[in-house]
Design a protein around this motif. Sequence first.
Motif, short mmCIF file in Angstrom:
data_model
loop_
_atom_site.label_atom_id
_atom_site.label_comp_id
_atom_site.label_asym_id
_atom_site.label_seq_id
_atom_site.Cartn_x
_atom_site.Cartn_y
_atom_site.Cartn_z
N ALA A 254 0.83 -1.23 0.00
CA ALA A 254 0.00 0.00 0.00
C ALA A 254 0.86 1.27 0.00
CB ALA A 254 -0.92 -0.02 1.21
N PRO A 255 1.82 1.41 0.92
CA PRO A 255 2.62 2.65 0.89
C PRO A 255 3.33 2.82 -0.45
CG PRO A 255 3.08 1.39 2.88
CD PRO A 255 2.24 0.52 2.02
N ARG A 256 3.81 1.68 -1.05
CA ARG A 256 4.54 1.83 -2.34
C ARG A 256 3.61 2.41 -3.39
NH1 ARG A 256 6.96 -3.42 -2.07
NH2 ARG A 256 5.63 -4.14 -3.76
N LYS A 257 2.41 1.83 -3.44
CA LYS A 257 1.45 2.31 -4.49
C LYS A 257 1.09 3.76 -4.20
CE LYS A 257 -0.55 -1.55 -6.83
NZ LYS A 257 0.87 -1.77 -7.15
N ALA A 258 0.86 4.07 -2.91
CA ALA A 258 0.41 5.44 -2.58
C ALA A 258 1.50 6.45 -2.94
CB ALA A 258 0.12 5.52 -1.08
N SER A 259 2.76 6.09 -2.66
CA SER A 259 3.83 7.07 -2.92
C SER A 259 3.94 7.32 -4.43
CB SER A 259 5.16 6.53 -2.38
OG SER A 259 5.42 5.27 -2.95
N LEU A 260 3.83 6.24 -5.21
CA LEU A 260 3.91 6.42 -6.67
C LEU A 260 2.76 7.30 -7.15
CD1 LEU A 260 5.30 5.70 -9.32
CD2 LEU A 260 3.87 3.67 -9.48
N LYS A 261 1.57 7.01 -6.60
CA LYS A 261 0.38 7.78 -7.02
C LYS A 261 0.58 9.25 -6.65
CE LYS A 261 -4.66 7.55 -6.50
NZ LYS A 261 -5.78 6.76 -5.93
N THR B 249 1.11 14.69 -8.40
CA THR B 249 1.68 16.05 -8.24
C THR B 249 2.53 16.38 -9.48
OG1 THR B 249 3.38 14.90 -6.99
CG2 THR B 249 1.80 16.19 -5.73
N ARG B 250 3.13 15.36 -10.07
CA ARG B 250 3.98 15.61 -11.26
C ARG B 250 3.09 16.12 -12.42
NH1 ARG B 250 9.77 15.48 -11.54
NH2 ARG B 250 10.27 15.42 -13.73
N VAL B 251 1.83 15.61 -12.46
CA VAL B 251 0.92 16.12 -13.51
C VAL B 251 0.78 17.63 -13.33
CG1 VAL B 251 -1.48 16.13 -14.28
CG2 VAL B 251 -0.37 13.96 -13.71
N GLY B 252 0.56 18.03 -12.06
CA GLY B 252 0.47 19.47 -11.80
C GLY B 252 1.76 20.17 -12.20
N ASP B 253 2.91 19.52 -11.90
CA ASP B 253 4.20 20.17 -12.18
C ASP B 253 4.38 20.41 -13.68
OD1 ASP B 253 4.41 19.93 -9.56
OD2 ASP B 253 5.94 18.35 -9.53
N LEU C 115 0.02 28.14 -13.65
CA LEU C 115 0.55 28.08 -12.28
C LEU C 115 -0.51 27.51 -11.34
CD1 LEU C 115 2.54 31.47 -11.99
CD2 LEU C 115 3.40 29.18 -12.45
N LEU C 116 -1.75 27.92 -11.57
CA LEU C 116 -2.85 27.41 -10.72
C LEU C 116 -2.92 25.89 -10.85
CD1 LEU C 116 -5.36 27.97 -8.93
CD2 LEU C 116 -6.71 28.02 -11.06
N PHE C 117 -2.77 25.40 -12.11
CA PHE C 117 -2.84 23.94 -12.33
C PHE C 117 -1.76 23.24 -11.50
CE2 PHE C 117 -4.39 20.36 -14.52
CZ PHE C 117 -3.32 19.54 -14.88
N GLY C 118 -0.55 23.86 -11.50
CA GLY C 118 0.54 23.30 -10.68
C GLY C 118 0.16 23.30 -9.22
N ALA C 119 -0.42 24.46 -8.78
CA ALA C 119 -0.78 24.58 -7.35
C ALA C 119 -1.86 23.56 -7.00
CB ALA C 119 -1.29 26.00 -7.07
N MET C 120 -2.80 23.34 -7.93
CA MET C 120 -3.88 22.38 -7.65
C MET C 120 -3.29 20.98 -7.44
SD MET C 120 -6.55 23.69 -10.48
CE MET C 120 -7.47 22.15 -10.57
N GLY C 121 -2.24 20.67 -8.20
CA GLY C 121 -1.62 19.34 -8.05
C GLY C 121 -1.03 19.19 -6.67
N LYS C 122 -0.25 20.21 -6.28
CA LYS C 122 0.48 20.10 -5.00
C LYS C 122 -0.49 20.25 -3.82
CE LYS C 122 4.75 20.09 -4.75
NZ LYS C 122 5.58 18.87 -4.94
N SER C 123 -1.48 21.14 -3.95
CA SER C 123 -2.39 21.37 -2.80
C SER C 123 -3.63 20.51 -2.90
CB SER C 123 -2.81 22.86 -2.77
OG SER C 123 -1.65 23.63 -2.68
#
Lengths: 484, 107, 633, 456
Positions: free
Chosen positions: C163-170, C175-179, C219-227
């Motif tokens: 579970a943690p492995r899958k969650a970390s990848l997800k 967040t990378r999509v946002g980046d 930039l908002l799209f990036g922020a939405m990914g991270k937040s």
Amino acid sequence: MLLTAIIFLPLVGAIVTALMPKDRGSVARWIAAGVTAADLALVVFLALRFDVAQGMQFAEKIAWVPQFGISYHLGVDGISITMLFLSALLSLIAVVASWKMETKPTAYFAMLLLLEVGMNGVFVALDFVLFYVFWELVLVPMYFLIGTWGGPRREYASIKFFLYTLFGSVFMLVGIIALYLQTGTFDISAMADLGLPATFQWWVFAAFFLGFAVKVPVFPLHTWLPDAHVEAPTAASVLLAGIMLKMGTYGFIRIALPILPNAANQWAPFITALAAISIVYGAALAFAQTDLKKLVAYSSVSHMGFVMLGIASGTAEGLNGAVAVMFSHGVVTGMLFLIVGMVYERTHTRMIQDVSGLSNQVPVAGGLLAFASFASLGLPGLSGFVGEFLTLLGAWKSSVPAAWVVIAAIGVLLAAAYTLSMVQRVILGAPSEAVSKISDLTVREVAVLVPLVVLTLTVGLYWNSLLRFTDPVVTRIVAMLAGA
Amino acid sequence: MTLIQPVGALSFMALSVVLFSLGLYGALSRKSTVMVLMSLELMANAININLVALSRFSAPAEMTGQFFAVFSMVVSAAEIGLGLALVLALYRQRKTVEIDAMQELKG
Amino acid sequence: MGYIVAIPLLPTIAFALLAPMSGRVRNKAVWVSVAAVIIALALSLVAFVQVWPGGHEGEAVYHSSAVFASIGTMDLGVGVLLDPVSAVMLVVVTLVGACVQVYSIGYMHRDARIGWYYAVLSLFTAAMLVLVLADNFLQLYMAWEVMGLCSYLLIGFWHEQVAPRKASLKAFLTTRVGDVGFALGLAVMYATAGSFDFSVVLHDFQWAPAAATTVSLLLLFGAMGKSAQVPLHVWLPDAMAGPTPASALIHAATMVAAGVFLVARALPIFEASGVALTVTMLVGVITALAGGMLAAVQHDIKKVLAYSTISQLGYMFVALGAGGIVAGFYHLVTHAFFKSLLFLGAGVIIHAAHTQDMREMGGLARKMPVTTVTFTIGSLALAGIFPFSGFWSKDEILTVLWHGEHYVVFALALAAAFVTAVYVARLWFRVFTGPEQSELKEAHIEMLVPMGVLAAISAVIGFGSPYFAQFLGHEGEWPAAPIALTSTAVAGLGLALGWWAYGRRTKVLNTRPLKQRAGFVYGALTMKLYFDITYDFFIVRGYGLLADALAVFDTTVVDGIVNGAGAVWRSGAHVGALIDRYVIDGAVNGTATLVRAAGARVRRIQVGRIQAYQGLMVGAIVLLMLWLVVKGA
Amino acid sequence: MSALAWFIPEYLLLAGAFFALFAELIVRREGVAAAAGALFASLAALSALAIGVRPAAFGGVLELDQVSVTVRVVLATLSAVYLLWLAGRGMAPERSREAAAFVLLATLGGMLMVAARDLMVLFVSIELATMPAYLLMGYRRDDEHTLEGALKYFLLSMTTSLVMLYGFSFLFGIAGSTSFAAIAEAPGAGLLGAFSAVFVFVGLLAKMSAAPFHYWAPDAYAGASPASVAFVSTVPKLAGAAVMVRLAVILVPGVPALPTVFAVASLASMLLGNLAAFPQSDVRRLMAYSGVAHTGYMLLALSAGSAAGNAAAIYYTIAYAAPSMAIMLLAAEEGTAVDDFAGLAARRPAAAWTSVVLLLSLVGVPPMVGMFGKLVLFTAALDAGRLALVLVAVAMSVVSAGYYFRVLRAAFFVGGRAERVPRVLPAAVAVALLTAATLALGVFTGPLVRWLTAAF
């Protein structure tokens, strides 16, 4: 005289090791290591005395075939000194990494040294015929490295590699001759920015594109790369991915762009499209691979797609980014192949499902593989990010259609996908039965990787350590492109 | 109109062409190798006629054509001698001179 | 003022020291990281005090930068910029960081790789501090990505389990999509404004509305990914698989707030575009409402808090979207404190109840007094009840909405406040009242002290809101009575509903009848509004299938064009028996097999008959002569 | 030095031939004839080099211009090296005495061909060069195919030389004299001139085994012993190339269609040679088709019709002759099937790496001389606008890598028999000389090409 020494020192080494009696493998090893180390020392000495402001330096020119205007002309500028340094460094690392080579060691090290001669030569030659000689010279040792010391399908892979590159380079020869007939000389530096007629430029660019694109490799001419990588021995893979792929892009930057500027502008949209496709295509295929080495091979296709994107953009940021990706890909992929090789030596399998849980069983190997993977997916602070970000900046700034740049940016995301899915299965998780018995890296193996880690960090944190060399050259090329 | 006109170079050349073609036909169709050699010899003679005729009509003074014809005869004699030696050796080995028997080497 | 550079440097040095150590040594050197963050906290307070009188509108108190890359005339630098906003953030990050690191000593002491945990915590703190102090968007982006890496490492800390492995990848990929959006935003910014520096981009450059909109939306799209704003919020609930203190630091206070910080920094661009502000507000209010409702149906205590964080971040985006930078920023600060408190509290609760599922908890109030008091303060602050910080900051947001005449958004915000109150009550009553389902004992002292500190701050900080406004250079005043009363009433109503549904029981409550009546709504909510399923089905599996298809395509078609050419020729030429072993052996690839097949055909002309050869030759001669005649040479 | 003295190399070769025939009667040891022949040939080469360029002699019948001198020297050296090899290995199982004599006579014929400026002299010297070749091809008794191969070679080349002679006769008719100078000035005789030129070149193309007149080559080579193929496929071909260039220079102005004929022959040879070579399993047959292909490249240079083109044609044939002869000599030592090369790297690493250098030169990979040959050749061809043909040549040289590498693959990657052929010093020296030439010649391309271009 220094450049001739740098090129032909390994040749002397190669001849000496080749003539060694078969059983004296250990002596051959030390000779090879000594020669490559000396060569690296010479290159570093050269780099220290290299004045960033001027253009071509340390030039040597001796008439060879005067009535055809062919001359033995060597010279180094910002970009070639970077690649020369990379070539010398990776050659030394390749020799040290294959220390325990038992099958026919004398011939093996002779081939490695001969390979270094070709690679050093390409980055330093300023005469088309000399460039072509070194360009083809590289094929022979690599053919034998893959063919003799490779994996199960080595013969197929080696001949495929040879034929692909020969096919491309032979058309390049036609391009070279066409240029000679138009300008009357084979001297590359003299031909820069001559304002040749547009249609002529277009066709010559096509010939060069075929020659270089096979080597880069650009989609759809890339199918030789995975086979060559999977079957090649570790050291050969490192040199193949680290240096030989860069010969293609170096060809674009040194020859295609300065000499055929408005053809480059005409071709830019097409090359950007191919570059973007290569990025996404390489990433998708890497995601689908089950063999570690093939995964890294396809990742190279994706990374080299960024280089082509940078070259096609024709902006200062784009070109600097292209050279940055070339350098960082050489270092990072070199590391990846070395570590995968070391794991393969221990577990004798490269299948991703058989290898897992490295970080618990062999923390040093796992840690370094993770470090290399994060550098490869472009984590800021490591060298991978520098090139990719600058190419995206350059591509957006240039007149290239924006859609392709967005696709390339998505490529960065896909890079994270395949790298991390590899990290998940190989490094993290519980150790698989193949991994549970292996021992961690020896001092020699870590010593081989340390310089690459240091380089990744220095370039990643302080970009100017690399851009200081490449920027002056790039600004001149961009001026030429803008002029055309 | 007189039936007999002075004989020009053209008629000699025509004769030579006819002879040459006959020789060529013989070389292509005869079954025995010896006969093929004979046909080749015929072609050689056709050429000699041509040479002599041309020498007579285009450069009568120097007679180079005649020399050429003599040379040609000598050379073809030597060649035919050599050819027959070859055929003889083959006969001793294969017991036949059929040209179609010489078919093992192919591909 | 040079010491400001030391603040981010200290944790970096801590990481640099800890990382190369071997596992055992590192586990003992944990104090290095804790010391580093505490010293950084001290320095941050000093910096805060120096900036405290406030009133310097916009211009930096201290700014120094160094160039690390120069391309042509363009220089890219990395620098330190101290202004009121970054001063506040410095304190928040270092304070919460210190509390979490102290807390983790108790929480993680039995873990075999506690050294690596602290190393990554230091790296994370360093990255966050670099982000807060950044003087240009490129440096902000680089710190942003390094934080993504740290969250990946922390979520996947126990990587032996799946579970943690899958969650970390997800988490990393989402967040990378946002980046990707963030990177493209930077590219557009660079192309139009020619630089990343705040001074140039935010003040000197006159943004055309169109360019400003593109940049700010990206930039908002990036922020939405991270937040973790809807639709990129799916990774935060799964991120709870990481250690709880790490979640407290990352998924409550700092990292997720980075998105809000980015938008706050880039607000001048957003204002130049106008459209972007409304989009931000809409995204915020939708996320606030959705987050709240989803939180109300979760059974895992950490997932409730995760969705609550998403909802509160939505509030901040609403405030920024309405132009109230002070309100949004103030809510960020208060939320950082009370949410990290709740997470630390949840850590204690999970340790005590040995489960994360609220249905198996109950009656903690009697056995764990300190935890209960601190957790209650945190909960009330979250619900927005009068004396606690949540009330003030949420009230300011509502005031900004009211003055901005965004009445529909105001109503939705109120509804979100009501739902927040409901799930807070639900959580509180389920955990603290009702029958005791496992023997409980109070947590260690290292865990309680940080919670006490955070509780005290959450209680007190509310009263500083007007001074906080002046500090940021805007005029601040006490919240107007009518809005304050309405929000308290709404919150009280929510708590009452929570008490009514979950508080009154003596035995374990069966909520089955309630769920039947809610029917469709409840079904959708339990399925996390189908976001996860659609993403998994279309994007993750879709991409996997596409990759496999391309792999097959690559080996058969592209490679095949070369290999298969021989096959095409063979079938076309149906040469069949004549193909000898070379063609089948195919040692060389398709082109060669094609050529070999052609060679085999050409070779058949060599029949061996002499007169055949002579015939061919004579034929060639005749052809040549005919051609000459035709050409009339 | 009187005109007679200019032809000392020819006298030496003649003397060598006779001496070779009788040497073994005097000295009982095997291989003495070939050794003596080698000595005579090398003396001939040195003297030819010493004599250098001379004006026309014997009434303009023979002339030693740059091309003739170069080719004479190369012919003599090649035959000297070949005889050195023959002295070492001999023409198993027969005695090598007569073979040495034939080699010397054929070289003599070749040298005269190159210097000839008169149709009669040319015809006689061509026959002098080819007749010993027939005998060499039929020299081996133990293989029942040898005689058949020799017969095919004899019949087909006799037919074509008769056609050539027929062409000569017409040329003589038109020009009234057999000297090249007169023929050059003769007014173009329209169709008859074209026919005669075509007849002449048919003969020469057959000698050079250019498609579509190459049929004899694969069968003849496959029948003959590899040693004799090594000589016949290189020395007479080089002489033939020089003669073709000479005749092209004098006939092309009169017959504008000739360059197109060369182009067509070149295309046919390149395609047919490279494609048919692919499925071969016998090295002799493979090298036969490779010969056809390389003649195609040479014709490409000739079709350019420029001075540079002619020089390139001769230089390319020289660049082709050395490695090709060496490969066939290696085949003579190791065995004529490609599979006989298996495991060569293990048995004789030096020989294996020599074969790498030789085969790569034939492919055109630098730094060997083959690449420079192709570079000069493509430059001339492109300059004359033969782009399409150059692209075909380029593609075909990549294809050629395919079949040349099958030999390398066998040598390096396939296990083979362990026992090695006993080392014979003269043979090893001969092959080493040829390989050194293949490697080193590249560096001297410049002066050599300039020297050749001066002749046109």
